[in-house]
Enzyme design. Sequence first.
Site, PDB file in Angstrom:
ATOM      1  N   ASP A  36       0.747  -1.330  -0.087  1.00 27.23           N
ATOM      2  CA  ASP A  36       0.046   0.061  -0.046  1.00 27.23           C
ATOM      3  C   ASP A  36       0.954   1.364  -0.068  1.00 27.23           C
ATOM      4  O   ASP A  36       2.148   1.144   0.311  1.00 27.23           O
ATOM      5  CB  ASP A  36      -0.926   0.000   1.333  1.00 27.23           C
TER       6      ASP A  36
HETATM    7  N1  URA Z   1      -1.417  -6.044   3.608  1.00 23.83           N
HETATM    8  C1  URA Z   1      -1.791  -4.920   3.560  1.00 23.83           C
HETATM    9  O1  URA Z   1      -2.980  -4.408   4.077  1.00 23.83           O
HETATM   10  N2  URA Z   1      -1.055  -3.848   3.032  1.00 23.83           N
HETATM   11  C2  URA Z   1       0.222  -3.810   2.500  1.00 23.83           C
HETATM   12  O2  URA Z   1       0.689  -3.033   1.942  1.00 23.83           O
HETATM   13  C3  URA Z   1       0.610  -5.274   2.403  1.00 23.83           C
HETATM   14  C4  URA Z   1       0.104  -6.310   2.937  1.00 23.83           C
END
Ligand code: URA
Length: 237
Positions: A104
Amino acid sequence: MNQIRLNKYISECGIASRRKADELIEQGRVVVNGKTVREMGMKINPSVDNIIVDGQSLRIENKVYFLLNKPKGFVTTTKDDKKRLTVIELIKTNKKIFPVGRLDFNTTGVLLLTNDGEFSNLITHPSNKVPRIYKVKIDRPISEEHRSKMMSGLTLDRKKSKFESIEFIKESNHVWLRVTAMEGRNHFVKNMFQALGYNVLELEREKFDGFTVDNLKYGEYRKITKDELKKFYETYA
Ligand code: URA
């Protein structure tokens, strides 16, 4: 690149062995600059000649593999409609690379980038159960009941979902956790905590298979070595 024998070039593109390439040429399935070629020893220059086999254009694409310590504030895509910075902009290469899976916008840590689709499929395929280890900060201490529920499994998007382990980074502080997941659905970690009413405030991927950021600072990257790739293929291929 200089001149190279046509059969050698075809085999280096990975579509056939040298012998099979000869057969393709014999069978009239290879077209060089618009003309079907049947001459076995022909030499070509891959930078200027256009080679087509069975209607498909060929190009040797050297594979590259990078390990980035992703900083916050970058999107894990090759292009962004909203003109935000992408992780691709952090890597200096003339190859067409893409990120392997996704982190993310504000997640940090291990992110692999490559132009090798097969490698990417292999490492992200759920059946291979490649472990991902995350350091997580949540908005309130986790209860023991919830901790064991996340490890025995809950239903997310109608699929049974779980963490392999959830450890406290400090025994005295139950908001900083280290979790291991064997799958990489988008927002998996956040959705797991959200399902039980917790918000994830900080998220860092510390490890993806054997890959860790070691001493790379945020935004720094390195090439993955042949030995590391060999080890990976020995485990999963
Ligand atoms: N899980 C998430 O919620 N976000 C990420 O960036 C990676 C794994």
